[in-house]
Design a protein around this motif. Structure first.
Motif, PDB file in Angstrom:
ATOM      1  N   PRO A  62      34.459  45.439  52.615  1.00 13.82           N
ATOM      2  CA  PRO A  62      33.705  44.232  52.975  1.00 13.82           C
ATOM      3  C   PRO A  62      33.604  43.188  51.858  1.00 13.82           C
ATOM      4  N   THR A  63      33.743  43.599  50.601  1.00 15.78           N
ATOM      5  CA  THR A  63      33.581  42.651  49.497  1.00 15.78           C
ATOM      6  C   THR A  63      34.852  42.417  48.688  1.00 15.78           C
ATOM      7  N   GLN A  64      35.915  43.183  48.944  1.00 15.02           N
ATOM      8  CA  GLN A  64      37.142  42.995  48.173  1.00 15.02           C
ATOM      9  C   GLN A  64      38.378  43.397  48.973  1.00 15.02           C
ATOM     10  N   LEU A  65      39.411  42.567  48.848  1.00 13.28           N
ATOM     11  CA  LEU A  65      40.731  42.891  49.381  1.00 13.28           C
ATOM     12  C   LEU A  65      41.695  42.867  48.204  1.00 13.28           C
ATOM     13  N   VAL A  66      42.646  43.779  48.206  1.00 15.79           N
ATOM     14  CA  VAL A  66      43.648  43.827  47.148  1.00 15.79           C
ATOM     15  C   VAL A  66      45.019  43.779  47.799  1.00 15.79           C
ATOM     16  N   PHE A  67      45.836  42.828  47.337  1.00 13.14           N
ATOM     17  CA  PHE A  67      47.177  42.632  47.862  1.00 13.14           C
ATOM     18  C   PHE A  67      48.172  42.765  46.729  1.00 13.14           C
ATOM     19  N   GLU A  68      49.400  43.167  47.076  1.00 13.08           N
ATOM     20  CA  GLU A  68      50.435  43.226  46.053  1.00 13.08           C
ATOM     21  C   GLU A  68      51.804  43.033  46.677  1.00 13.08           C
ATOM     22  N   LYS A  69      52.739  42.638  45.809  1.00  6.78           N
ATOM     23  CA  LYS A  69      54.141  42.512  46.211  1.00  6.78           C
ATOM     24  C   LYS A  69      54.989  42.626  44.951  1.00  6.78           C
ATOM     25  N   ALA A  85      60.076  48.676  33.122  1.00  7.26           N
ATOM     26  CA  ALA A  85      59.353  49.231  34.274  1.00  7.26           C
ATOM     27  C   ALA A  85      59.199  48.172  35.362  1.00  7.26           C
ATOM     28  N   ASP A  86      59.137  48.622  36.615  1.00  2.00           N
ATOM     29  CA  ASP A  86      58.916  47.695  37.720  1.00  2.00           C
ATOM     30  C   ASP A  86      57.618  46.932  37.517  1.00  2.00           C
ATOM     31  N   VAL A  87      57.657  45.642  37.835  1.00  2.00           N
ATOM     32  CA  VAL A  87      56.476  44.790  37.737  1.00  2.00           C
ATOM     33  C   VAL A  87      56.154  44.270  39.129  1.00  2.00           C
ATOM     34  N   TRP A  88      54.900  44.414  39.508  1.00  3.79           N
ATOM     35  CA  TRP A  88      54.413  43.900  40.783  1.00  3.79           C
ATOM     36  C   TRP A  88      53.291  42.912  40.521  1.00  3.79           C
ATOM     37  N   ALA A  89      53.113  41.967  41.447  1.00  4.12           N
ATOM     38  CA  ALA A  89      51.982  41.044  41.402  1.00  4.12           C
ATOM     39  C   ALA A  89      50.860  41.648  42.240  1.00  4.12           C
ATOM     40  N   ARG A  90      49.663  41.717  41.676  1.00  2.00           N
ATOM     41  CA  ARG A  90      48.492  42.256  42.385  1.00  2.00           C
ATOM     42  C   ARG A  90      47.396  41.194  42.380  1.00  2.00           C
ATOM     43  N   VAL A  91      46.857  40.906  43.549  1.00  2.00           N
ATOM     44  CA  VAL A  91      45.800  39.909  43.689  1.00  2.00           C
ATOM     45  C   VAL A  91      44.554  40.586  44.255  1.00  2.00           C
ATOM     46  N   LYS A  92      43.448  40.444  43.544  1.00  2.27           N
ATOM     47  CA  LYS A  92      42.171  41.000  43.983  1.00  2.27           C
ATOM     48  C   LYS A  92      41.303  39.846  44.468  1.00  2.27           C
ATOM     49  N   VAL A  93      41.019  39.852  45.756  1.00  5.44           N
ATOM     50  CA  VAL A  93      40.212  38.803  46.370  1.00  5.44           C
ATOM     51  C   VAL A  93      38.798  39.344  46.569  1.00  5.44           C
ATOM     52  N   ASN A  94      37.832  38.666  45.980  1.00  4.51           N
ATOM     53  CA  ASN A  94      36.433  39.071  46.089  1.00  4.51           C
ATOM     54  C   ASN A  94      35.685  38.112  46.987  1.00  4.51           C
ATOM     55  N   CYS A 107      39.919  34.807  43.726  1.00 10.03           N
ATOM     56  CA  CYS A 107      40.930  35.815  43.429  1.00 10.03           C
ATOM     57  C   CYS A 107      41.224  35.902  41.936  1.00 10.03           C
ATOM     58  N   GLU A 108      41.448  37.133  41.529  1.00 10.53           N
ATOM     59  CA  GLU A 108      41.927  37.432  40.184  1.00 10.53           C
ATOM     60  C   GLU A 108      43.345  37.968  40.346  1.00 10.53           C
ATOM     61  N   VAL A 109      44.212  37.672  39.387  1.00 11.99           N
ATOM     62  CA  VAL A 109      45.622  38.013  39.526  1.00 11.99           C
ATOM     63  C   VAL A 109      46.076  38.833  38.325  1.00 11.99           C
ATOM     64  N   PHE A 110      46.870  39.850  38.619  1.00 10.18           N
ATOM     65  CA  PHE A 110      47.381  40.757  37.598  1.00 10.18           C
ATOM     66  C   PHE A 110      48.860  40.994  37.829  1.00 10.18           C
ATOM     67  N   MET A 111      49.594  41.201  36.766  1.00 10.57           N
ATOM     68  CA  MET A 111      50.939  41.739  36.844  1.00 10.57           C
ATOM     69  C   MET A 111      50.785  43.224  36.533  1.00 10.57           C
ATOM     70  N   VAL A 112      51.420  44.060  37.333  1.00 10.56           N
ATOM     71  CA  VAL A 112      51.274  45.504  37.195  1.00 10.56           C
ATOM     72  C   VAL A 112      52.581  46.080  36.674  1.00 10.56           C
ATOM     73  N   ARG A 113      52.537  46.597  35.459  1.00 11.72           N
ATOM     74  CA  ARG A 113      53.696  47.265  34.858  1.00 11.72           C
ATOM     75  C   ARG A 113      53.712  48.718  35.311  1.00 11.72           C
ATOM     76  N   GLY A 114      54.887  49.262  35.535  1.00 11.62           N
ATOM     77  CA  GLY A 114      54.993  50.670  35.918  1.00 11.62           C
ATOM     78  C   GLY A 114      54.355  50.936  37.262  1.00 11.62           C
TER      79      GLY A 114
END
Length: 146
Positions: A62-69, A85-94, A107-114
């Motif tokens: 109800p308070t957060q969605l997390v998306f990635e690609k 290592a594979d890098v993905w984009a992860r977006v945390k929507v609050n 939204c906060e945005v992160f690059m995810v290594r590994g």
């Protein structure tokens, strides 16, 4: 004005000067206030927008969605490190209550290594210079709702 000055001026102009809503986190790369809608409606509109941009839903509450690609080629170059290592984009929507009839969606945005490696996965926060594309996603969410 030399070439460096021109480059800085063009870069600064390309960043956009739109201000975030009051109360938005300094770490968010996109934020909007939506009015007279329920958290469920916000979740659905947000999911529709991100899935339309080829993100998959990793988490939904109800308070957060997390998306990635998967990250772009440039993300791979910039964030993969020594081991490639594979890098993905992860977006945390609050989603937070803003006042009695509105919600702040940011939204906060992160690059995810590994990505997907339980031991080596690492989130690296994306800095504010990359704000525009994520603010545009938040604006799309708002247009769907208001």
């Amino acid at each position: 004005m030399g070439w460096l000055g021109i480059a800085v001026a063009l870069a600064w102009g390309g960043l956009g000067c739109a201000s975030k809503p009051k109360g938005a986190s300094s770490k968010s790369l996109g934020a909007v206030v939506v009015y007279a809608v329920t958290p469920i409606q916000i979740q659905q509109a947000t999911a529709d927008v991100f899935q339309g941009e080829l993100y998959t839903t990793l988490k939904s509450s109800p308070t957060q969605l997390v998306f990635e690609k998967p990250g772009s080629w440039m993300n791979q170059v910039a964030y993969s490190g020594w081991f490639g290592a594979d890098v993905w984009a992860r977006v945390k929507v609050n989603i937070r209550s803003y006042d009695t009839h509105s919600h702040l969606v940011e939204c906060e945005v992160f690059m995810v290594r590994g990505h997907g490696d339980a031991f080596f996965e690492e989130e690296v926060r994306v800095l504010g210079l990359k704000r525009r594309p994520f603010q545009e996603l938040m604006d799309k969410v708002k247009r769907r709702l208001n």
